[in-house]
Design a protein around this motif. Sequence first.
Motif, PDB file in Angstrom:
ATOM      1  N   ARG A  40       0.844  -1.207   0.000  1.00  0.00           N
ATOM      2  CA  ARG A  40       0.000   0.000   0.000  1.00  0.00           C
ATOM      3  C   ARG A  40       0.882   1.262   0.000  1.00  0.00           C
ATOM      4  NH1 ARG A  40      -3.788  -1.649   3.374  1.00  0.00           N
ATOM      5  NH2 ARG A  40      -2.513  -1.357   5.205  1.00  0.00           N
ATOM      6  N   GLU A  41       1.924   1.251   0.815  1.00  0.00           N
ATOM      7  CA  GLU A  41       2.878   2.363   0.887  1.00  0.00           C
ATOM      8  C   GLU A  41       3.513   2.615  -0.491  1.00  0.00           C
ATOM      9  OE1 GLU A  41       6.710   2.188   3.339  1.00  0.00           O
ATOM     10  OE2 GLU A  41       5.123   2.190   4.863  1.00  0.00           O
ATOM     11  N   LEU A  42       3.958   1.543  -1.134  1.00  0.00           N
ATOM     12  CA  LEU A  42       4.550   1.620  -2.466  1.00  0.00           C
ATOM     13  C   LEU A  42       3.558   2.218  -3.459  1.00  0.00           C
ATOM     14  CD1 LEU A  42       6.444   0.750  -4.861  1.00  0.00           C
ATOM     15  CD2 LEU A  42       5.483  -1.541  -4.604  1.00  0.00           C
ATOM     16  N   THR A  43       2.331   1.721  -3.439  1.00  0.00           N
ATOM     17  CA  THR A  43       1.285   2.190  -4.352  1.00  0.00           C
ATOM     18  C   THR A  43       1.017   3.680  -4.151  1.00  0.00           C
ATOM     19  OG1 THR A  43       0.274  -0.009  -4.320  1.00  0.00           O
ATOM     20  CG2 THR A  43      -1.104   1.811  -5.078  1.00  0.00           C
ATOM     21  N   GLU A  44       0.869   4.090  -2.915  1.00  0.00           N
ATOM     22  CA  GLU A  44       0.535   5.484  -2.628  1.00  0.00           C
ATOM     23  C   GLU A  44       1.688   6.435  -2.956  1.00  0.00           C
ATOM     24  OE1 GLU A  44      -1.075   5.301   1.340  1.00  0.00           O
ATOM     25  OE2 GLU A  44      -3.035   4.689   0.569  1.00  0.00           O
ATOM     26  N   LYS A  45       2.926   5.992  -2.795  1.00  0.00           N
ATOM     27  CA  LYS A  45       4.059   6.842  -3.171  1.00  0.00           C
ATOM     28  C   LYS A  45       4.061   7.095  -4.670  1.00  0.00           C
ATOM     29  CE  LYS A  45       7.255   6.220   0.591  1.00  0.00           C
ATOM     30  NZ  LYS A  45       8.621   5.973   1.009  1.00  0.00           N
ATOM     31  N   MET A  46       3.739   6.068  -5.454  1.00  0.00           N
ATOM     32  CA  MET A  46       3.699   6.255  -6.904  1.00  0.00           C
ATOM     33  C   MET A  46       2.511   7.123  -7.307  1.00  0.00           C
ATOM     34  SD  MET A  46       5.092   2.663  -8.474  1.00  0.00           S
ATOM     35  CE  MET A  46       3.953   1.612  -7.614  1.00  0.00           C
ATOM     36  N   MET A  47       1.394   6.997  -6.604  1.00  0.00           N
ATOM     37  CA  MET A  47       0.205   7.811  -6.900  1.00  0.00           C
ATOM     38  C   MET A  47       0.492   9.304  -6.753  1.00  0.00           C
ATOM     39  SD  MET A  47      -2.953   6.021  -4.935  1.00  0.00           S
ATOM     40  CE  MET A  47      -3.910   4.716  -5.673  1.00  0.00           C
ATOM     41  N   ARG A  48       1.339   9.655  -5.809  1.00  0.00           N
ATOM     42  CA  ARG A  48       1.601  11.066  -5.499  1.00  0.00           C
ATOM     43  C   ARG A  48       2.580  11.740  -6.463  1.00  0.00           C
ATOM     44  NH1 ARG A  48       1.234   9.074   0.090  1.00  0.00           N
ATOM     45  NH2 ARG A  48       3.470   8.705   0.114  1.00  0.00           N
ATOM     46  N   LEU A  49       3.236  10.958  -7.307  1.00  0.00           N
ATOM     47  CA  LEU A  49       4.241  11.532  -8.196  1.00  0.00           C
ATOM     48  C   LEU A  49       3.618  12.395  -9.286  1.00  0.00           C
ATOM     49  CD1 LEU A  49       6.659   8.518  -8.815  1.00  0.00           C
ATOM     50  CD2 LEU A  49       7.037  10.508  -7.338  1.00  0.00           C
ATOM     51  N   LYS A  50       4.235  13.531  -9.537  1.00  0.00           N
ATOM     52  CA  LYS A  50       3.822  14.369 -10.669  1.00  0.00           C
ATOM     53  C   LYS A  50       4.232  13.634 -11.946  1.00  0.00           C
ATOM     54  CE  LYS A  50       3.601  18.831  -8.501  1.00  0.00           C
ATOM     55  NZ  LYS A  50       2.318  18.650  -7.935  1.00  0.00           N
ATOM     56  N   GLY A  51       3.327  13.623 -12.919  1.00  0.00           N
ATOM     57  CA  GLY A  51       3.574  12.916 -14.168  1.00  0.00           C
ATOM     58  C   GLY A  51       2.908  11.553 -14.206  1.00  0.00           C
ATOM     59  N   VAL A  52       2.557  11.027 -13.030  1.00  0.00           N
ATOM     60  CA  VAL A  52       1.809   9.766 -12.958  1.00  0.00           C
ATOM     61  C   VAL A  52       0.335  10.112 -13.077  1.00  0.00           C
ATOM     62  CG1 VAL A  52       1.140   7.844 -11.457  1.00  0.00           C
ATOM     63  CG2 VAL A  52       3.535   8.531 -11.619  1.00  0.00           C
ATOM     64  N   GLU A  53      -0.332   9.471 -14.027  1.00  0.00           N
ATOM     65  CA  GLU A  53      -1.717   9.819 -14.307  1.00  0.00           C
ATOM     66  C   GLU A  53      -2.721   8.838 -13.728  1.00  0.00           C
ATOM     67  OE1 GLU A  53      -2.155  10.730 -18.449  1.00  0.00           O
ATOM     68  OE2 GLU A  53      -0.546  12.202 -18.364  1.00  0.00           O
ATOM     69  N   HIS A  54      -2.296   7.589 -13.502  1.00  0.00           N
ATOM     70  CA  HIS A  54      -3.237   6.593 -12.982  1.00  0.00           C
ATOM     71  C   HIS A  54      -2.456   5.471 -12.317  1.00  0.00           C
ATOM     72  CE1 HIS A  54      -6.933   4.276 -12.772  1.00  0.00           C
ATOM     73  NE2 HIS A  54      -6.257   3.244 -13.203  1.00  0.00           N
ATOM     74  N   VAL A  55      -2.931   5.037 -11.156  1.00  0.00           N
ATOM     75  CA  VAL A  55      -2.344   3.899 -10.454  1.00  0.00           C
ATOM     76  C   VAL A  55      -3.485   3.046  -9.939  1.00  0.00           C
ATOM     77  CG1 VAL A  55      -0.902   3.134  -8.531  1.00  0.00           C
ATOM     78  CG2 VAL A  55      -0.329   5.254  -9.734  1.00  0.00           C
ATOM     79  N   ARG A  56      -3.384   1.742 -10.156  1.00  0.00           N
ATOM     80  CA  ARG A  56      -4.427   0.833  -9.677  1.00  0.00           C
ATOM     81  C   ARG A  56      -3.767  -0.411  -9.101  1.00  0.00           C
ATOM     82  NH1 ARG A  56     -10.101  -0.211 -10.693  1.00  0.00           N
ATOM     83  NH2 ARG A  56     -10.067   2.044 -10.793  1.00  0.00           N
ATOM     84  N   LEU A  57      -4.092  -0.716  -7.853  1.00  0.00           N
ATOM     85  CA  LEU A  57      -3.630  -1.933  -7.191  1.00  0.00           C
ATOM     86  C   LEU A  57      -4.743  -2.968  -7.244  1.00  0.00           C
ATOM     87  CD1 LEU A  57      -1.816  -3.678  -5.322  1.00  0.00           C
ATOM     88  CD2 LEU A  57      -2.823  -2.434  -3.387  1.00  0.00           C
ATOM     89  N   THR A  58      -4.405  -4.142  -7.719  1.00  0.00           N
ATOM     90  CA  THR A  58      -5.314  -5.283  -7.678  1.00  0.00           C
ATOM     91  C   THR A  58      -4.574  -6.382  -6.933  1.00  0.00           C
ATOM     92  OG1 THR A  58      -6.191  -4.677  -9.833  1.00  0.00           O
ATOM     93  CG2 THR A  58      -6.656  -6.902  -9.073  1.00  0.00           C
ATOM     94  N   SER A  59      -5.191  -6.937  -5.888  1.00  0.00           N
ATOM     95  CA  SER A  59      -4.468  -7.954  -5.132  1.00  0.00           C
ATOM     96  C   SER A  59      -5.411  -8.975  -4.534  1.00  0.00           C
ATOM     97  CB  SER A  59      -3.654  -7.298  -4.012  1.00  0.00           C
ATOM     98  OG  SER A  59      -4.477  -6.907  -2.945  1.00  0.00           O
ATOM     99  N   THR A  60      -4.811 -10.047  -4.065  1.00  0.00           N
ATOM    100  CA  THR A  60      -5.544 -11.109  -3.394  1.00  0.00           C
ATOM    101  C   THR A  60      -4.648 -11.690  -2.305  1.00  0.00           C
ATOM    102  OG1 THR A  60      -6.868 -13.096  -3.735  1.00  0.00           O
ATOM    103  CG2 THR A  60      -4.810 -12.971  -4.944  1.00  0.00           C
ATOM    104  N   SER A  61      -5.250 -12.403  -1.404  1.00  0.00           N
ATOM    105  CA  SER A  61      -4.505 -13.044  -0.331  1.00  0.00           C
ATOM    106  C   SER A  61      -3.631 -14.155  -0.895  1.00  0.00           C
ATOM    107  CB  SER A  61      -5.499 -13.624   0.687  1.00  0.00           C
ATOM    108  OG  SER A  61      -4.824 -14.431   1.612  1.00  0.00           O
ATOM    109  N   THR A  62      -2.514 -14.400  -0.264  1.00  0.00           N
ATOM    110  CA  THR A  62      -1.653 -15.522  -0.674  1.00  0.00           C
ATOM    111  C   THR A  62      -2.124 -16.813  -0.002  1.00  0.00           C
ATOM    112  OG1 THR A  62      -0.083 -15.069   1.101  1.00  0.00           O
ATOM    113  CG2 THR A  62       0.367 -14.066  -1.058  1.00  0.00           C
ATOM    114  N   ASN A  63      -3.109 -16.731   0.875  1.00  0.00           N
ATOM    115  CA  ASN A  63      -3.586 -17.902   1.623  1.00  0.00           C
ATOM    116  C   ASN A  63      -4.732 -18.608   0.915  1.00  0.00           C
ATOM    117  OD1 ASN A  63      -1.735 -17.289   3.645  1.00  0.00           O
ATOM    118  ND2 ASN A  63      -3.192 -15.976   4.702  1.00  0.00           N
ATOM    119  N   ARG A  64      -4.684 -18.762  -0.396  1.00  0.00           N
ATOM    120  CA  ARG A  64      -5.731 -19.447  -1.155  1.00  0.00           C
ATOM    121  C   ARG A  64      -5.607 -20.948  -0.960  1.00  0.00           C
ATOM    122  NH1 ARG A  64      -9.424 -15.851  -1.834  1.00  0.00           N
ATOM    123  NH2 ARG A  64      -8.585 -13.955  -2.660  1.00  0.00           N
ATOM    124  N   LYS A  65      -6.741 -21.597  -0.771  1.00  0.00           N
ATOM    125  CA  LYS A  65      -6.711 -23.059  -0.571  1.00  0.00           C
ATOM    126  C   LYS A  65      -7.496 -23.743  -1.651  1.00  0.00           C
ATOM    127  CE  LYS A  65      -5.979 -22.566   4.232  1.00  0.00           C
ATOM    128  NZ  LYS A  65      -6.328 -22.408   5.522  1.00  0.00           N
TER     129      LYS A  65
END
Length: 134
Positions: free
Chosen positions: A109-134
């Motif tokens: 989340r920290e990584l995603t939000e740092k990139m979102m705040r950059l000037k010149g970045v127009e769109h950021v989207r995080l898609t994720s899932t748990s690694t605990n899939r059974k």
Amino acid sequence: MRISMSLPKKLLNEFDEVLRDRGYQSRSKGIRDALKDYIVRYQWMNEMEGERIGIIAVIYDHHYTGVMEDLADIQHDYREYINAVMHVHMTERHCLEVIVVKGDVAKIRELTEKMMRLKGVEHVRLTSTSTNRK
């Protein structure tokens, strides 16, 4: 409550086109719905916890001074959470980076939000899932 805002003409034209396509009768209603969606996505991202695997999609204007270097610096700072990066040249100006991430969601989340705040970045989207899939 009334507010006023400044938008680039192209963005407003695109938004108005989406509103027409979706059958909105009011720009205000469209803006309210867009803001609600933004808030829900933010809340969803903040409610995640634990180990996650996912993809961060970043669209940016590579002509914007320093944006490529800033993105690279951030990615280097979070390299232990990044498994792979794919770079795509979308147009003469715009690039897409698809970043595969895995690890503690707080850091992702920290990584995603740092990139979102950059000037010149127009769109950021995080898609994720748990690694605990059974």
